[in-house]
Design a protein around this motif. Structure first.
Motif, PDB file in Angstrom:
ATOM      1  N   TRP B  21     -39.022 -18.854 -44.510  1.00 43.68           N
ATOM      2  CA  TRP B  21     -37.576 -18.632 -44.528  1.00 43.68           C
ATOM      3  C   TRP B  21     -37.128 -18.318 -45.947  1.00 43.68           C
ATOM      4  N   LYS B  26     -28.046 -22.593 -53.452  1.00 48.42           N
ATOM      5  CA  LYS B  26     -26.893 -23.335 -52.963  1.00 48.42           C
ATOM      6  C   LYS B  26     -25.738 -23.205 -53.954  1.00 48.42           C
ATOM      7  N   ASN B 377      -2.223 -10.488   9.390  1.00 48.73           N
ATOM      8  CA  ASN B 377      -3.074 -10.683  10.565  1.00 48.73           C
ATOM      9  C   ASN B 377      -2.395 -11.672  11.490  1.00 48.73           C
ATOM     10  N   PRO B 378      -1.541 -11.239  12.422  1.00 46.11           N
ATOM     11  CA  PRO B 378      -1.143  -9.846  12.682  1.00 46.11           C
ATOM     12  C   PRO B 378       0.067  -9.467  11.838  1.00 46.11           C
ATOM     13  N   VAL B 381       4.609 -10.065  15.629  1.00 44.20           N
ATOM     14  CA  VAL B 381       4.393 -10.730  16.910  1.00 44.20           C
ATOM     15  C   VAL B 381       5.501 -10.286  17.862  1.00 44.20           C
ATOM     16  N   ARG B 382       5.113  -9.929  19.088  1.00 44.33           N
ATOM     17  CA  ARG B 382       6.110  -9.594  20.116  1.00 44.33           C
ATOM     18  C   ARG B 382       6.472 -10.893  20.822  1.00 44.33           C
ATOM     19  N   LEU B 383       7.743 -11.194  20.892  1.00 39.10           N
ATOM     20  CA  LEU B 383       8.175 -12.423  21.553  1.00 39.10           C
ATOM     21  C   LEU B 383       8.527 -12.127  23.014  1.00 39.10           C
ATOM     22  N   SER B 384       8.743 -13.187  23.795  1.00 35.84           N
ATOM     23  CA  SER B 384       8.852 -13.002  25.240  1.00 35.84           C
ATOM     24  C   SER B 384      10.050 -12.157  25.643  1.00 35.84           C
ATOM     25  N   ASN B 385      11.129 -12.211  24.881  1.00 33.52           N
ATOM     26  CA  ASN B 385      12.264 -11.359  25.265  1.00 33.52           C
ATOM     27  C   ASN B 385      12.180  -9.978  24.630  1.00 33.52           C
ATOM     28  N   GLY B 386      11.043  -9.649  24.028  1.00 34.62           N
ATOM     29  CA  GLY B 386      10.857  -8.325  23.461  1.00 34.62           C
ATOM     30  C   GLY B 386      11.172  -8.247  21.983  1.00 34.62           C
ATOM     31  N   ARG B 389       8.809 -10.484  15.613  1.00 35.20           N
ATOM     32  CA  ARG B 389       8.860 -11.516  14.591  1.00 35.20           C
ATOM     33  C   ARG B 389       7.783 -11.242  13.551  1.00 35.20           C
ATOM     34  N   LEU B 421       9.750 -22.929   8.519  1.00 39.00           N
ATOM     35  CA  LEU B 421       8.988 -23.961   9.203  1.00 39.00           C
ATOM     36  C   LEU B 421       9.381 -25.331   8.661  1.00 39.00           C
ATOM     37  N   ARG B 442       6.617 -21.522   4.936  1.00 39.69           N
ATOM     38  CA  ARG B 442       6.405 -20.494   5.954  1.00 39.69           C
ATOM     39  C   ARG B 442       7.767 -20.048   6.460  1.00 39.69           C
ATOM     40  N   PHE B 444       9.815 -17.373   9.051  1.00 37.77           N
ATOM     41  CA  PHE B 444       9.733 -16.424  10.167  1.00 37.77           C
ATOM     42  C   PHE B 444      11.019 -15.608  10.216  1.00 37.77           C
ATOM     43  N   ARG B 446      13.042 -12.934  12.611  1.00 35.35           N
ATOM     44  CA  ARG B 446      13.053 -12.430  13.973  1.00 35.35           C
ATOM     45  C   ARG B 446      14.072 -11.309  14.067  1.00 35.35           C
TER      46      ARG B 446
END
Lengths: 294, 483
Positions: B21, B26, B377-378, B381-386, B389, B421, B442, B444, B446
């Motif tokens: 080395w 120093k 995903n998705p 959403v299609r709800l029951s009365n059309g 959401r 929610l 969360r 939603f 509609r």
């Protein structure tokens, strides 16, 4: 193999020895590295030897040197899993004691239940209901507000625990729609008439109003028992609602006719016994939170 | 087979004699007294006081946040700086501060040379402190050189042990103070001694003790010369008018020994006493001219001036001066100071702009923030009365140490109904935000079938805090089937 001492020339500018080989007239200096560099190299070498002794290092035919410290990444993982389980325990204990409404009232607990439910859903339910829980033809969409058997906590729990038409659970939900066409209960014309009527229930103007009118009688005679008056559905029987925009097997005349003529029936396994009660609780809570919970 | 191109007689060396080395000499910097040394002591005292004192300052932030004036809360992912609270996504403010600091450094360097290196750099401050301790224990340059050459003895062992122990103690104090910036100081200090502090705390203290010892005790000037990148590019900021520590060769040469009473005619003022070399912490000879290893500490200025006093000559054979002035003085002309230059003005302007930018970012910072993630995903959403959401996850950031309640609304989506929610029964969903936390809710939305025209609808979630009169809106869209 010469044994005589090799003499190196010294470069007068740097004072370093010159390596005796020459490459196209270009020589290389034998400049010594700094001392700390050499010492670090030695320390690293010794460290490596120590490492071999302390930790798993050398493979042999079957197995490997284990090291004196007994370190194992597998044991580490097991320890971490145990630690995670221990950290979950207080939440799990609370979940087990509380009812669904009380869980929903506690934001921290419902976040925990939903996270667990989501993971369980992905493992056990997504195969049929879809990873987004939006279902598929023949597999109910769990996001909407339409339920075959009901969408409150107790009903959902019952459905998850015992399944639908499950072959190995006495308490499973049972419903069976007769094969009206295939078994000759209704003629082809009657099937077409009742289809026209059923479609008119959800607000679609029938192509043949006379057929729908005739179908009303057929419906009253054959379908009301399960599907209810004017197709409002009957959850006790698992009779689907027919006066809405949601169709499990498709909502065009052909699909509805196919279902009347020779109905298909889905099967959902009973999960009690496969999943522990706490897991089912988390699942039910999760499914209820998806937007259709009642 | 010789490749030496010069005509000097080549000497030779045996292969076995080539050193393993290198043997770099120093440095044993000598003690020096003078105004610059005093300034350096003062700067060192202030900087060390800041380093060790700052974590102990308290700042009341209420019951939900730490009351340490300056604290980086790593587990909580937050940094507290007096009135300001920095979240991870606001790290750009810290980046901005670093940019300001860098440009400030360039500015100072263009003006005054490497004064950062000579006075304020932690490497210099701690090395100075270590050298002070070393001098107390082992004596000044000559004694240290003698001790270094001396064979092993109990006296040498004792001195070395005392020195290393003292260094290790300072290193430990340094590492120990570092963790106070990341933990509540009054809590963690007793914990350190009772063994209750975390593994990371002990590991940090151990590592910094070691690195302080290594850098300030052993490596010293080698850090500045060989490791520091700033030393390599500082010359880019230099020009003819930058102040550098300079030897004035026109006055000093021809150098030579001088006896009292001898005439100064026909010779330079440098008496070749080598005091400037002996006191240099990087072991260089400033009379060789401006060089990369010079950290601009000016100790050689003090050393030379004290010699000039002894020989009865004016100060300033070595001084802070510009290259231009050295040349002007050499020609016997008056020195010229040229502080306002394109370079300094440019750095000054960029410094001011960057500083204002950071200040603006801090001032314009909202105490509440929101972001939205629409379900994919998705998509709908299609709800029951059309009806259709859409689902959204809304993240609400409360960047204050207080509890706040906010209202959630969808603006710009005719006919839409918003539910949160857990808040389904509320006409206007109102959500409580915990102090200094992110709430993920969360939501939603509609939309009646009649309001869906077949193409995605853009709208805003508007989060309103009536108590603070604060509104944050985040754009998103409503999806549905093609018509």
């Amino acid at each position: 193999m010469s044994s005589e001492k090799r003499k190196y020339e010294v470069d007068p500018v740097t004072g370093s020895a010159i390596h005796p080989y020459s490459w196209d007239g270009i020589g290389e200096l034998e400049t010594p590295p700094p001392r700390w560099w050499v010492l670090t190299y030695l320390v690293c070498f010794l460290f490596a030897v120590g490492w071999w002794v302390a930790y798993p290092a050398w493979p042999y035919i079957a197995g490997y040197t284990k090291g004196v410290l007994g370190f194992s990444t597998r044991a580490d993982v097991a320890e971490q899993i145990a630690a995670a389980k221990a950290a979950q325990a207080p939440y799990n204990n609370k979940l087990a004691q509380l009812d669904y409404a009380a869980i929903a009232a506690d934001p921290e607990l419902s976040t925990f239940a939903m996270a667990g439910g989501k993971a369980l859903f992905g493992e056990n339910c997504a195969q049929c209901h879809g990873s987004g829980a939006n279902g598929n033809v023949g597999y109910p969409n769990l996001l909407d507000d339409d339920w075959l058997w009901g969408g409150d906590y107790t009903t959902l729990e019952q459905t998850v625990m015992h399944g639908v038409r499950s072959t190995n659970d006495e308490a499973t939900r049972q419903s069976q729609m007769p094969a009206f066409g295939k078994d000759g209960i209704l003629t082809r014309e009657q099937v077409d008439d009742v289809v026209a009527y059923v479609l008119s229930l959800s607000g679609t103007a029938p192509a043949d109003p006379a057929a729908a009118e005739r179908g009303a009688q057929v419906f009253a005679d054959n379908c009301v028992a399960c599907h209810g008056d004017a197709g409002v559905g009957l959850r006790e029987m698992g009779g689907p609602k027919l006066n809405d925009a949601i169709w499990l097997y498709g909502g065009d005349p052909k699909a509805v006719a196919a279902q009347v003529f020779n109905p298909r029936h889905g099967v959902m396994p009973a999960w009690a016994g496969r999943l522990d009660p706490l897991a089912i609780k988390k699942l039910v809570f999760y499914v209820h939170s998806l937007g259709g919970g009642e | 087979m010789s490749m030496t191109m010069n005509n000097r007689t080549p000497t030779t060396i045996d292969e076995a004699d080539i050193p393993v080395w290198s043997h770099k000499p120093k440095t044993f910097p000598k003690k020096v007294k003078g105004p610059i040394r005093n300034l350096k002591w003062a700067v060192m005292a202030v900087l060390l006081a800041i380093y060790w004192g700052v974590p102990w300052f308290r700042f009341d932030r209420g019951p939900f946040a730490p009351d340490q004036a300056i604290l980086i809360d790593l587990p909580g992912r937050k940094a507290y700086f007096l009135w300001f609270e920095i979240w991870p996504q606001e790290v750009y403010i810290v980046t901005g501060l670093l940019i300001v600091a860098a440009i400030g450094l360039f500015f100072v360097t263009a003006m005054l040379g490497r004064v950062w290196c000579g006075y304020a750099c932690p490497q210099t401050v701690w090395t100075d402190l270590f050298m002070l301790v070393e001098r107390w224990i082992e004596g000044d340059r000559a004694q240290r050189m003698k001790l270094d050459r001396a064979p092993f003895s109990m006296k040498k062992l004792g001195k070395r042990t005392a020195k290393f122990a003292a260094w290790a103690f300072i290193g430990m104090m340094t590492g120990g103070a570092w963790i106070l910036y990341f933990n509540d100081a009054p809590t963690v200090v007793p914990e350190l001694f009772t063994g209750e502090a975390g593994t990371a705390v002990y590991a940090t203290v151990a590592f910094l003790t070691f690195s302080t010892f290594l850098m300030a005790g052993i490596a010293r000037e080698n850090v500045c010369t060989f490791m520091c990148p700033y030393a390599r590019f500082q010359s880019a900021m230099f020009d003819q008018d930058t102040m550098v520590v300079s030897y004035h060769p026109a006055r000093g040469e021809k150098r030579g020994k001088h006896k009292a009473g001898e005439s100064w005619d026909g010779r330079g003022h440098c008496i070749d006493c080598r005091q400037c070399v002996d006191v240099c912490p990087t072991g260089i000879d400033i009379r060789d001219g401006l060089q990369m290893s010079c950290i601009s500490c000016g100790l050689c200025v003090d050393a030379c001036n004290s010699i000039m006093d002894k020989v009865g000559l004016p100060h300033g054979l070595i001084s802070y001066d510009t290259e231009r002035n050295i040349e002007l003085k050499a020609c016997g002309q008056k020195p010229k100071w040229n502080l306002l230059r394109l370079r300094t003005i440019g750095y000054g302007v960029v410094f001011a702009l960057a500083g204002l930018g950071v200040l603006y970012a801090l001032m314009a910072r909202q105490p509440m923030d929101a972001s939205v993630l629409a379900d994919r995903n998705p998509l709908f959403v299609r709800l029951s009365n059309g009806d259709l959401r859409n689902g959204y996850t809304l993240k609400l950031l409360n960047k204050t140490p207080e509890l706040h309640a906010v209202e959630i609304a969808a603006v710009g989506l005719t006919g839409a109904e918003v539910t949160v929610l857990g808040h389904e029964t509320e006409a206007v969903p109102t959500v409580e935000l915990a102090p200094d936390a992110v709430a993920a809710i969360r939501v939603f939305v509609r939309l009646p079938e009649a309001d869906w025209k077949g193409s995605p609808l853009d709208f805003d979630f508007v989060v309103t805090d009536h108590g603070r009169n604060l509104t944050v809106s985040v754009p998103t869209r409503f999806e549905g089937p093609a018509k």
